[in-house]
Design a protein around this motif. Structure first.
Motif, PDB file in Angstrom:
ATOM      1  N   THR A  91      75.612 -61.115 -22.893  1.00  0.00           N
ATOM      2  CA  THR A  91      75.998 -61.491 -24.253  1.00  0.00           C
ATOM      3  C   THR A  91      77.512 -61.446 -24.385  1.00  0.00           C
ATOM      4  OG1 THR A  91      73.935 -60.649 -25.182  1.00  0.00           O
ATOM      5  CG2 THR A  91      75.773 -60.954 -26.708  1.00  0.00           C
ATOM      6  N   ARG A  92      78.104 -62.569 -24.732  1.00  0.00           N
ATOM      7  CA  ARG A  92      79.551 -62.670 -24.838  1.00  0.00           C
ATOM      8  C   ARG A  92      80.031 -62.484 -26.280  1.00  0.00           C
ATOM      9  NH1 ARG A  92      82.997 -67.981 -22.985  1.00  0.00           N
ATOM     10  NH2 ARG A  92      82.187 -68.741 -24.984  1.00  0.00           N
ATOM     11  N   THR A  93      79.254 -62.999 -27.244  1.00  0.00           N
ATOM     12  CA  THR A  93      79.636 -62.921 -28.649  1.00  0.00           C
ATOM     13  C   THR A  93      78.435 -62.502 -29.482  1.00  0.00           C
ATOM     14  OG1 THR A  93      81.161 -64.774 -28.285  1.00  0.00           O
ATOM     15  CG2 THR A  93      80.691 -64.158 -30.571  1.00  0.00           C
ATOM     16  N   VAL A  94      78.636 -61.507 -30.359  1.00  0.00           N
ATOM     17  CA  VAL A  94      77.564 -61.050 -31.245  1.00  0.00           C
ATOM     18  C   VAL A  94      77.953 -61.360 -32.688  1.00  0.00           C
ATOM     19  CG1 VAL A  94      76.948 -59.209 -29.652  1.00  0.00           C
ATOM     20  CG2 VAL A  94      78.473 -58.712 -31.560  1.00  0.00           C
ATOM     21  N   PRO A  95      76.953 -61.539 -33.573  1.00  0.00           N
ATOM     22  CA  PRO A  95      77.286 -61.788 -34.983  1.00  0.00           C
ATOM     23  C   PRO A  95      77.945 -60.553 -35.608  1.00  0.00           C
ATOM     24  CG  PRO A  95      74.918 -61.460 -34.686  1.00  0.00           C
ATOM     25  CD  PRO A  95      75.513 -61.565 -33.313  1.00  0.00           C
ATOM     26  N   ASP A  96      78.772 -60.776 -36.592  1.00  0.00           N
ATOM     27  CA  ASP A  96      79.535 -59.720 -37.253  1.00  0.00           C
ATOM     28  C   ASP A  96      78.610 -58.598 -37.721  1.00  0.00           C
ATOM     29  OD1 ASP A  96      81.146 -58.122 -38.797  1.00  0.00           O
ATOM     30  OD2 ASP A  96      81.905 -59.728 -40.085  1.00  0.00           O
ATOM     31  N   GLN A  97      78.723 -57.423 -37.098  1.00  0.00           N
ATOM     32  CA  GLN A  97      77.807 -56.324 -37.377  1.00  0.00           C
ATOM     33  C   GLN A  97      78.109 -55.602 -38.690  1.00  0.00           C
ATOM     34  OE1 GLN A  97      74.894 -55.406 -35.128  1.00  0.00           O
ATOM     35  NE2 GLN A  97      75.488 -57.566 -35.179  1.00  0.00           N
ATOM     36  N   SER A  98      79.192 -55.975 -39.367  1.00  0.00           N
ATOM     37  CA  SER A  98      79.489 -55.354 -40.658  1.00  0.00           C
ATOM     38  C   SER A  98      78.678 -55.988 -41.790  1.00  0.00           C
ATOM     39  CB  SER A  98      80.985 -55.477 -40.969  1.00  0.00           C
ATOM     40  OG  SER A  98      81.351 -56.832 -41.196  1.00  0.00           O
ATOM     41  N   LEU A  99      78.057 -57.152 -41.517  1.00  0.00           N
ATOM     42  CA  LEU A  99      77.242 -57.812 -42.527  1.00  0.00           C
ATOM     43  C   LEU A  99      75.808 -57.294 -42.465  1.00  0.00           C
ATOM     44  CD1 LEU A  99      78.531 -61.480 -42.214  1.00  0.00           C
ATOM     45  CD2 LEU A  99      79.276 -59.690 -43.784  1.00  0.00           C
ATOM     46  N   PRO A 100      75.155 -57.094 -43.608  1.00  0.00           N
ATOM     47  CA  PRO A 100      73.854 -56.416 -43.661  1.00  0.00           C
ATOM     48  C   PRO A 100      72.761 -57.015 -42.776  1.00  0.00           C
ATOM     49  CG  PRO A 100      74.781 -56.656 -45.867  1.00  0.00           C
ATOM     50  CD  PRO A 100      75.660 -57.443 -44.949  1.00  0.00           C
ATOM     51  N   LYS A 101      72.665 -58.343 -42.706  1.00  0.00           N
ATOM     52  CA  LYS A 101      71.563 -58.968 -41.973  1.00  0.00           C
ATOM     53  C   LYS A 101      71.787 -59.016 -40.456  1.00  0.00           C
ATOM     54  CE  LYS A 101      69.554 -62.032 -45.482  1.00  0.00           C
ATOM     55  NZ  LYS A 101      69.176 -63.442 -45.774  1.00  0.00           N
ATOM     56  N   ASN A 102      73.021 -58.893 -40.028  1.00  0.00           N
ATOM     57  CA  ASN A 102      73.320 -59.181 -38.633  1.00  0.00           C
ATOM     58  C   ASN A 102      72.829 -58.168 -37.610  1.00  0.00           C
ATOM     59  OD1 ASN A 102      74.327 -61.686 -39.109  1.00  0.00           O
ATOM     60  ND2 ASN A 102      76.481 -61.074 -39.095  1.00  0.00           N
ATOM     61  N   PRO A 103      72.772 -56.860 -37.903  1.00  0.00           N
ATOM     62  CA  PRO A 103      72.178 -55.955 -36.913  1.00  0.00           C
ATOM     63  C   PRO A 103      70.727 -56.329 -36.577  1.00  0.00           C
ATOM     64  CG  PRO A 103      73.468 -54.702 -38.481  1.00  0.00           C
ATOM     65  CD  PRO A 103      73.414 -56.111 -39.009  1.00  0.00           C
ATOM     66  N   GLN A 104      69.946 -56.712 -37.579  1.00  0.00           N
ATOM     67  CA  GLN A 104      68.559 -57.120 -37.332  1.00  0.00           C
ATOM     68  C   GLN A 104      68.501 -58.437 -36.570  1.00  0.00           C
ATOM     69  OE1 GLN A 104      65.878 -55.453 -37.650  1.00  0.00           O
ATOM     70  NE2 GLN A 104      64.288 -57.012 -37.393  1.00  0.00           N
ATOM     71  N   ARG A 105      69.400 -59.367 -36.910  1.00  0.00           N
ATOM     72  CA  ARG A 105      69.446 -60.638 -36.180  1.00  0.00           C
ATOM     73  C   ARG A 105      69.758 -60.400 -34.704  1.00  0.00           C
ATOM     74  NH1 ARG A 105      73.194 -63.862 -40.586  1.00  0.00           N
ATOM     75  NH2 ARG A 105      71.510 -64.683 -41.902  1.00  0.00           N
ATOM     76  N   TRP A 106      70.738 -59.556 -34.451  1.00  0.00           N
ATOM     77  CA  TRP A 106      71.121 -59.273 -33.067  1.00  0.00           C
ATOM     78  C   TRP A 106      69.969 -58.620 -32.308  1.00  0.00           C
ATOM     79  CZ3 TRP A 106      74.997 -55.020 -31.198  1.00  0.00           C
ATOM     80  CH2 TRP A 106      75.320 -55.249 -29.847  1.00  0.00           C
ATOM     81  N   LEU A 107      69.260 -57.709 -32.971  1.00  0.00           N
ATOM     82  CA  LEU A 107      68.099 -57.055 -32.361  1.00  0.00           C
ATOM     83  C   LEU A 107      67.053 -58.091 -31.934  1.00  0.00           C
ATOM     84  CD1 LEU A 107      66.229 -54.569 -31.776  1.00  0.00           C
ATOM     85  CD2 LEU A 107      65.522 -54.717 -34.175  1.00  0.00           C
ATOM     86  N   ILE A 108      66.731 -59.015 -32.828  1.00  0.00           N
ATOM     87  CA  ILE A 108      65.708 -60.031 -32.542  1.00  0.00           C
ATOM     88  C   ILE A 108      66.160 -60.943 -31.402  1.00  0.00           C
ATOM     89  CG2 ILE A 108      64.540 -62.056 -33.499  1.00  0.00           C
ATOM     90  CD1 ILE A 108      64.579 -60.563 -36.229  1.00  0.00           C
ATOM     91  N   LEU A 109      67.422 -61.335 -31.425  1.00  0.00           N
ATOM     92  CA  LEU A 109      67.956 -62.216 -30.381  1.00  0.00           C
ATOM     93  C   LEU A 109      67.927 -61.538 -29.017  1.00  0.00           C
ATOM     94  CD1 LEU A 109      70.969 -63.593 -32.420  1.00  0.00           C
ATOM     95  CD2 LEU A 109      69.092 -64.993 -31.539  1.00  0.00           C
ATOM     96  N   GLU A 110      68.335 -60.280 -28.966  1.00  0.00           N
ATOM     97  CA  GLU A 110      68.373 -59.580 -27.679  1.00  0.00           C
ATOM     98  C   GLU A 110      66.966 -59.325 -27.137  1.00  0.00           C
ATOM     99  OE1 GLU A 110      70.775 -59.084 -25.710  1.00  0.00           O
ATOM    100  OE2 GLU A 110      72.561 -59.370 -26.943  1.00  0.00           O
ATOM    101  N   ARG A 111      66.014 -59.051 -28.011  1.00  0.00           N
ATOM    102  CA  ARG A 111      64.639 -58.852 -27.539  1.00  0.00           C
ATOM    103  C   ARG A 111      64.087 -60.118 -26.908  1.00  0.00           C
ATOM    104  NH1 ARG A 111      61.516 -55.091 -32.105  1.00  0.00           N
ATOM    105  NH2 ARG A 111      62.350 -53.097 -31.349  1.00  0.00           N
ATOM    106  N   ALA A 112      64.364 -61.255 -27.545  1.00  0.00           N
ATOM    107  CA  ALA A 112      63.910 -62.526 -26.979  1.00  0.00           C
ATOM    108  C   ALA A 112      64.610 -62.796 -25.655  1.00  0.00           C
ATOM    109  CB  ALA A 112      64.177 -63.664 -27.965  1.00  0.00           C
ATOM    110  N   LYS A 113      65.900 -62.458 -25.580  1.00  0.00           N
ATOM    111  CA  LYS A 113      66.639 -62.694 -24.331  1.00  0.00           C
ATOM    112  C   LYS A 113      66.115 -61.805 -23.208  1.00  0.00           C
ATOM    113  CE  LYS A 113      71.181 -62.089 -24.349  1.00  0.00           C
ATOM    114  NZ  LYS A 113      71.504 -60.932 -23.473  1.00  0.00           N
ATOM    115  N   ARG A 114      65.783 -60.564 -23.521  1.00  0.00           N
ATOM    116  CA  ARG A 114      65.231 -59.684 -22.480  1.00  0.00           C
ATOM    117  C   ARG A 114      63.899 -60.224 -21.968  1.00  0.00           C
ATOM    118  NH1 ARG A 114      67.272 -55.501 -25.862  1.00  0.00           N
ATOM    119  NH2 ARG A 114      65.209 -54.884 -26.603  1.00  0.00           N
ATOM    120  N   GLN A 115      63.101 -60.812 -22.869  1.00  0.00           N
ATOM    121  CA  GLN A 115      61.841 -61.412 -22.414  1.00  0.00           C
ATOM    122  C   GLN A 115      62.122 -62.588 -21.486  1.00  0.00           C
ATOM    123  OE1 GLN A 115      58.937 -62.196 -25.461  1.00  0.00           O
ATOM    124  NE2 GLN A 115      57.597 -63.343 -24.093  1.00  0.00           N
TER     125      GLN A 115
END
Length: 346
Positions: A91-115
């Motif tokens: 992962t080179r770029t992650v969504p801005d983690q200071s915004l409320p929705k983005n930690p959950q978005r990053w979690l979902i994206l990384e889980r799919a990538k690990r699969q």
């Protein structure tokens, strides 16, 4: 995906960081492609298991540096100094983690990538680190003004360019994903599907190694030298894209030979992962072998038919509604032939 169990015999899943029954810590070992239960300590993850003779086995694994981050990565790493696993470090770029929705978005994206990565590793496909090799595999999870007015990008398009796969982080939102399904006419659009499709573009430059394989590709998929921009403009400017369903696995596959390849590649990974899951849960007794495409393909047809029948009994749409004609079968076989070439080297 494979089926895993904790020491306490509770079924566990590949993204679990601890057993919900006994509380043991869990870690996924991508090299052994298995889950371990044990205890997470300052020295590392002390894993416990038993061999075939019921003797206890103990080993020390090292957790990914992202285990305690927003993505809760439960993979192990080969180093001891807090490095990231093979999936996280891509992962080179992650969504801005200071915004409320983005930690959950990053979690979902990384889980799919690990699969995605579990399948790539099981197929012995090379995963080149962009930190050390030019055009290595990298992922940018970006936002645009539709979901974040603070960014400068007007419209993030999912795509691949020289090893970099870009995904709109908002695709992790159910509402946004549903809207895109409607707008793009893609009812089976998923984040995992995006990953599998885009990584197909990445591997095209890796698995096709000589002129003979390139000529085989062109015979099946067409000439990839055709103007890509014009082909996509033509595809999207049609009121309703017309395509020969006997030749392509999806309408989008008809837009350009490169997209036909990526769609076929994605479906190959869909089938590999789903068939492994079917075996793990007793729906299939298939045992994979090198150069057994015909058996693999026949077993998939049987499993897909079962999946669709189960969905219909619940009043749901078919799980796999795609028609695999003889031409599509040959394209899948070509992908299988190229991947088998890497399996023989491993």
């Amino acid at each position: 995906m494979k089926r895993f169990y904790c020491q306490c015999e509770q079924e566990i899943f590949i993204n679990n960081a601890f057993c919900e029954k006994c509380g043991r810590d869990l870690i996924y070992d991508p090299q052994a492609q298995t889950m371990w239960s044990g205890v997470l300590t300052d020295k590392g993850f002390i894993a416990h298991s038993k061999d075939q003779t019921n003797h206890k086995i103990q080993m020390i694994l090292h957790p990914c540096a992202n285990r305690n981050s927003s993505v809760h990565c439960n993979w192990s790493v080969s180093c001891t100094n807090g490095c990231q696993c093979v999936s996280c470090k891509s992962t080179r770029t992650v969504p801005d983690q200071s915004l409320p929705k983005n930690p959950q978005r990053w979690l979902i994206l990384e889980r799919a990538k690990r699969q995605l990565f579990t399948t790539l590793l099981s197929l012995n496909l090379p995963i080149e680190d962009f930190h050390v090799k030019e055009n290595g595999l990298a992922f940018d999870f970006l936002e645009d003004k539709r979901t974040n007015p603070n960014v400068s990008i007007e419209h993030v398009l999912t795509g691949h360019n020289n090893g970099v796969i870009t995904i709109n982080a908002a695709e992790a939102d159910e509402g946004f994903l549903h809207t895109m399904k409607e707008e793009m006419g893609e009812p089976y659009r998923t984040i995992l599907g995006h990953f599998r499709h885009e990584v197909g573009h990445y591997y095209w430059n890796i698995v096709i190694k000589d002129d003979y394989q390139l000529s085989q590709f062109r015979e099946l998929f067409g000439d990839e030298r055709a103007d890509y921009t014009k082909a996509l403009e033509h595809y999207y400017n049609q009121d309703k894209p017309k395509f020969k369903s006997s030749q392509f696995i999806t309408p989008y596959a008809s837009s350009h030979p490169h997209e036909d390849w990526a769609e076929t590649w994605a479906h190959y990974l869909h089938i590999v992962d789903t068939l492994e899951t079917a075996v793990s849960y007793g729906i299939s007794a298939y045992e994979p072998k090198i150069n057994d495409f015909d058996d693999w393909y026949s077993e998939w047809a049987r499993v897909a038919q079962t999946m669709n029948a189960l969905n219909r009994s619940m009043g749901l749409s078919d799980a796999y509604p795609f028609i695999l004609t003889e031409i599509v079968r040959k394209k899948l076989q070509f992908v299988d032939y190229l991947i088998d070439g890497f399996a023989h080297k491993a």
